[in-house]
Design an enzyme around this catalytic site. Sequence first.
Site, PDB file in Angstrom:
ATOM      1  N   ALA A  14      -6.119  -5.610  -6.916  1.00  0.00           N
ATOM      2  CA  ALA A  14      -7.175  -5.399  -6.703  1.00  0.00           C
ATOM      3  C   ALA A  14      -7.536  -5.502  -8.912  1.00  0.00           C
ATOM      4  O   ALA A  14      -8.350  -6.304  -8.932  1.00  0.00           O
ATOM      5  CB  ALA A  14      -7.232  -3.932  -6.249  1.00  0.00           C
ATOM      6  N   GLU A  33      -1.137  -1.808 -16.959  1.00  0.00           N
ATOM      7  CA  GLU A  33       0.424  -1.392 -15.835  1.00  0.00           C
ATOM      8  C   GLU A  33       0.916  -1.073 -16.588  1.00  0.00           C
ATOM      9  O   GLU A  33       1.782  -0.734 -17.558  1.00  0.00           O
ATOM     10  CB  GLU A  33       0.004  -2.760 -15.503  1.00  0.00           C
ATOM     11  CG  GLU A  33       1.832  -2.464 -14.723  1.00  0.00           C
ATOM     12  CD  GLU A  33       1.317  -1.710 -13.395  1.00  0.00           C
ATOM     13  OE1 GLU A  33       0.459  -1.546 -12.759  1.00  0.00           O
ATOM     14  OE2 GLU A  33       2.499  -1.272 -12.655  1.00  0.00           O
ATOM     15  N   ARG A 105       3.967 -11.006  -0.822  1.00  0.00           N
ATOM     16  CA  ARG A 105       3.248  -9.618  -2.095  1.00  0.00           C
ATOM     17  C   ARG A 105       3.566 -10.417  -3.433  1.00  0.00           C
ATOM     18  O   ARG A 105       3.175 -10.741  -3.756  1.00  0.00           O
ATOM     19  CB  ARG A 105       3.392  -8.065  -1.502  1.00  0.00           C
ATOM     20  CG  ARG A 105       3.188  -8.030  -0.533  1.00  0.00           C
ATOM     21  CD  ARG A 105       3.484  -6.390  -0.244  1.00  0.00           C
ATOM     22  NE  ARG A 105       2.107  -5.882   0.727  1.00  0.00           N
ATOM     23  CZ  ARG A 105       0.992  -5.475   0.541  1.00  0.00           C
ATOM     24  NH1 ARG A 105       1.123  -4.652  -0.660  1.00  0.00           N
ATOM     25  NH2 ARG A 105       1.131  -4.455   1.698  1.00  0.00           N
ATOM     26  N   TYR A 213       5.380 -11.298  11.646  1.00  0.00           N
ATOM     27  CA  TYR A 213       4.588 -12.811  11.547  1.00  0.00           C
ATOM     28  C   TYR A 213       5.535 -13.070  10.214  1.00  0.00           C
ATOM     29  O   TYR A 213       6.189 -12.951   9.951  1.00  0.00           O
ATOM     30  CB  TYR A 213       3.022 -12.330  10.922  1.00  0.00           C
ATOM     31  CG  TYR A 213       3.364 -11.638   9.688  1.00  0.00           C
ATOM     32  CD1 TYR A 213       3.263 -11.864   7.953  1.00  0.00           C
ATOM     33  CD2 TYR A 213       2.113 -10.431  10.202  1.00  0.00           C
ATOM     34  CE1 TYR A 213       3.079 -10.797   7.142  1.00  0.00           C
ATOM     35  CE2 TYR A 213       2.107  -9.111   8.730  1.00  0.00           C
ATOM     36  CZ  TYR A 213       2.528 -10.185   7.742  1.00  0.00           C
ATOM     37  OH  TYR A 213       1.889  -9.158   6.329  1.00  0.00           O
ATOM     38  N   ASP A 291      -7.369   0.388  -4.045  1.00  0.00           N
ATOM     39  CA  ASP A 291      -6.552   1.712  -2.944  1.00  0.00           C
ATOM     40  C   ASP A 291      -7.571   3.046  -3.977  1.00  0.00           C
ATOM     41  O   ASP A 291      -7.285   3.685  -3.185  1.00  0.00           O
ATOM     42  CB  ASP A 291      -5.313   1.656  -2.554  1.00  0.00           C
ATOM     43  CG  ASP A 291      -4.897   0.729  -1.433  1.00  0.00           C
ATOM     44  OD1 ASP A 291      -5.569   0.634  -1.280  1.00  0.00           O
ATOM     45  OD2 ASP A 291      -3.842   0.938  -1.282  1.00  0.00           O
TER      46      ASP A 291
END
Length: 396
Positions: A14, A33, A105, A213, A291
């Site tokens: 995000a 961060e 990710r 997947y 989130d």
Amino acid sequence: MAQARILVVGGGIAGLTAALALARHGFSVSVLERAAQFREVGAGLQLGANAMRVMAALGLAPDVASRGFRPDAAEIRLGDLGHQVFCLRFAQNAALRTAYVQIHRADLLDLLVAAVRDAGVALHPAVRIVKIVENTDSVAGVTEDGQRFEADILIGADGLRSAVQGYVLAPQPPRFTGQVAWRATVAADAVPAGLVAPRGTIWVGPGRHLVTYFLRGGQLINIVAVEERDDWREEGWMLPGDPALLRAAFADWHPRVTTLLSKVSETYLWALYDRAPLPVWTKGRVALIGDACHPMLPFLAQGAAMAIEDGWVLADCLARDTGTAGLARYASLRQGRTARVQGAARRNAGRFHRRGPVGRTLEFGPMALANLFAPWVLRRSMRWLYDHDVTGGSGV
Ligand code: FAD
């Protein structure tokens, strides 16, 4: 006021997507961060066409697609018998054919970090914000040792247990959903050819489901296995899991599932949380995204996709108006859609985990009939999700 300073708290999907979109509009952007490095935990991520349109508008779609895997379809299968209940072929859907990507990710985050650096965003790792201080002219994120980072606007992209959320309105702790997820990857060449289809496959059964997947051009198989549990007593929300327990939970499933799980050597167990939709997303110079404001069950594979859409819309709204009106417009454009996705993800838990022969026949029978005789009905039912284009045509 295109040179307004924007502080993004949280450097996940995000925060970095929003930072990139804001930098492209000419804002001066900093990302704080708390981790020492910008990196993602967990393995795969599915990005539907709605998210890939934003990636395309940001110029990242070709890299995302080349680092990821393009599935031919999404299907649901019965976990015990293996029968296909439903198959959405992407080649039949113009929007999905051009864009549906499954990506690790870590690979997505690497691409985003490189792109925000190129765009001139200032990245500050190892900075944990614990307090927000706002006055009429500015807003600041403050660390535990009193370091202040000042800006005109502050974006809370700090995830499920957001500190910024508690500033915007009274802290709303996420709730344990009674579901846990094992996550694992297996090298594709470790399993027999054809065992895993080149598509997103959801294997469903009473109280459980399992998703497979491919990632990295087909080199890696991603596994997410979900089980209902009401006994999560651990302090943390992510623990090393025992592959033997994972195998035991799905031992009576179809041989394609058990053969795949026999190759898992390492797994992590996640408690799955969500929250009822938040009524308020902004306060003064502060707004929430991702989130931090709409955590959801991963059963529609849309949490990161919603965060990506948020980032684009927020930047677009601030480019039009950096005042509170811009933030209010962002919230009004996003709250309804994300609440709908949160609800749909939660309903999928009941659908995938249906128990008893009657309940399962009522759930999957009509789906299987529509799959055979009227597949367009199923495709049409997904349009609200995948055909949504927050870029207004700038994406694919
Ligand atoms: P986060 O990823 O949590 O990032 C928040 C960041 O803020 C972190 O880097 C954190 O370190 C930092 N931070 C926190 N507090 C502070 C602080 N006080 N100061 C500074 N920094 C701070 N979504 C999809 O779209 N597709 C999928 O296929 C999919 N599969 C999923 C499978 C599972 C099993 C799970 C659990 C989730 C899945 N999701 C999926 C959801 C998706 O992972 C999340 O919705 C998404 O990662 C949220 O991103 P975020 O940036 O909002 O939050």
